[in-house]
Design a protein around this motif. Sequence first.
Motif, PDB file in Angstrom:
ATOM      1  N   GLN A  62       0.829  -1.207   0.000  1.00  0.00           N
ATOM      2  CA  GLN A  62       0.000   0.000   0.000  1.00  0.00           C
ATOM      3  C   GLN A  62       0.865   1.259   0.000  1.00  0.00           C
ATOM      4  O   GLN A  62       0.560   2.237  -0.694  1.00  0.00           O
ATOM      5  CB  GLN A  62      -0.930  -0.013   1.213  1.00  0.00           C
ATOM      6  CG  GLN A  62      -2.060  -1.014   1.101  1.00  0.00           C
ATOM      7  CD  GLN A  62      -2.786  -1.223   2.412  1.00  0.00           C
ATOM      8  OE1 GLN A  62      -2.463  -0.603   3.426  1.00  0.00           O
ATOM      9  NE2 GLN A  62      -3.783  -2.108   2.407  1.00  0.00           N
ATOM     10  N   ARG A  63       1.952   1.241   0.748  1.00  0.00           N
ATOM     11  CA  ARG A  63       2.840   2.409   0.779  1.00  0.00           C
ATOM     12  C   ARG A  63       3.485   2.647  -0.585  1.00  0.00           C
ATOM     13  O   ARG A  63       3.683   3.792  -0.996  1.00  0.00           O
ATOM     14  CB  ARG A  63       3.922   2.198   1.844  1.00  0.00           C
ATOM     15  CG  ARG A  63       3.391   2.231   3.273  1.00  0.00           C
ATOM     16  CD  ARG A  63       4.495   1.921   4.268  1.00  0.00           C
ATOM     17  NE  ARG A  63       3.989   1.920   5.636  1.00  0.00           N
ATOM     18  CZ  ARG A  63       4.724   1.587   6.703  1.00  0.00           C
ATOM     19  NH1 ARG A  63       6.001   1.254   6.545  1.00  0.00           N
ATOM     20  NH2 ARG A  63       4.195   1.600   7.913  1.00  0.00           N
ATOM     21  N   ILE A  64       3.819   1.549  -1.275  1.00  0.00           N
ATOM     22  CA  ILE A  64       4.414   1.685  -2.604  1.00  0.00           C
ATOM     23  C   ILE A  64       3.389   2.239  -3.589  1.00  0.00           C
ATOM     24  O   ILE A  64       3.672   3.186  -4.339  1.00  0.00           O
ATOM     25  CB  ILE A  64       4.954   0.319  -3.094  1.00  0.00           C
ATOM     26  CG1 ILE A  64       6.135  -0.139  -2.226  1.00  0.00           C
ATOM     27  CG2 ILE A  64       5.371   0.407  -4.563  1.00  0.00           C
ATOM     28  CD1 ILE A  64       6.577  -1.563  -2.487  1.00  0.00           C
ATOM     29  N   VAL A  65       2.199   1.659  -3.594  1.00  0.00           N
ATOM     30  CA  VAL A  65       1.171   2.079  -4.548  1.00  0.00           C
ATOM     31  C   VAL A  65       0.733   3.516  -4.277  1.00  0.00           C
ATOM     32  O   VAL A  65       0.453   4.283  -5.206  1.00  0.00           O
ATOM     33  CB  VAL A  65      -0.029   1.110  -4.499  1.00  0.00           C
ATOM     34  CG1 VAL A  65      -1.193   1.628  -5.340  1.00  0.00           C
ATOM     35  CG2 VAL A  65       0.395  -0.271  -5.002  1.00  0.00           C
ATOM     36  N   ARG A  66       0.702   3.919  -3.009  1.00  0.00           N
ATOM     37  CA  ARG A  66       0.327   5.300  -2.668  1.00  0.00           C
ATOM     38  C   ARG A  66       1.433   6.301  -2.956  1.00  0.00           C
ATOM     39  O   ARG A  66       1.217   7.512  -2.897  1.00  0.00           O
ATOM     40  CB  ARG A  66      -0.018   5.376  -1.171  1.00  0.00           C
ATOM     41  CG  ARG A  66      -1.318   4.694  -0.793  1.00  0.00           C
ATOM     42  CD  ARG A  66      -1.454   4.690   0.704  1.00  0.00           C
ATOM     43  NE  ARG A  66      -2.614   3.939   1.158  1.00  0.00           N
ATOM     44  CZ  ARG A  66      -2.766   3.439   2.384  1.00  0.00           C
ATOM     45  NH1 ARG A  66      -1.805   3.627   3.282  1.00  0.00           N
ATOM     46  NH2 ARG A  66      -3.849   2.764   2.698  1.00  0.00           N
TER      47      ARG A  66
END
Length: 220
Positions: free
Chosen positions: A21-25
């Motif tokens: 999620q941190r990467i995609v965000r």
Amino acid sequence: MRDKVDRGVSLGAQVADIIRQRIVRGELRPGDRLTEEGVAEEFQVSRGPVRDAVSQLSYEGLVEVRRPRGIYIIGLTADDVEQLYSLRAALERLAVNRAAEVRDDEAWQPMRDCVERMAAAADEGDHPAFQRADVRFHSLFYEMARHPRLLATWRQYEPTFAALLDVTINHDDDLHESAEAHRRLYDLVRGEDRGALERELVDHLKRAEDRMRLELLSRS
């Protein structure tokens, strides 16, 4: 606030979910470096779950392990988004066409429930509830396709698409249009016009891809 993990659920999967999620965000950017020690300390887990998480994220193409220097974020590019959605389109067209052969009305009740949950979430402006119902809706096509290898392939990428949706869905103040698009897709899969079904599915996934492309452009 620090993200926490639930000790009753696979720790590796939870750590992978949070990092994904941190990467995609865009919170973790290409070239950022992580270490097993740092991740283990943050989530207060042993290195075993961290390695499980990194292995999954590496399979998804989101990170690269460079021993002994650490774990490097690859992130998502426009090419990555194109590859992910072209793969999904191929998989989901097969899944939808096989699922459409299921004529037992009772077997479709879980999907009808998803459609109703999305409609209710749109009325309430509840984005997390909509996202969960949306992912479940599409997963049901693969489950109903009665094709174990197809389902297994989808399961590998389902967390990535859930994370992509988690980002793009929050751009919509009004979720009713998306809820109606899913209802329309459901109606078509229960009907007889396979051509209309395939066109709607391709358009449905293309809109999702375009939204993620716009998200990436907004970060540049």
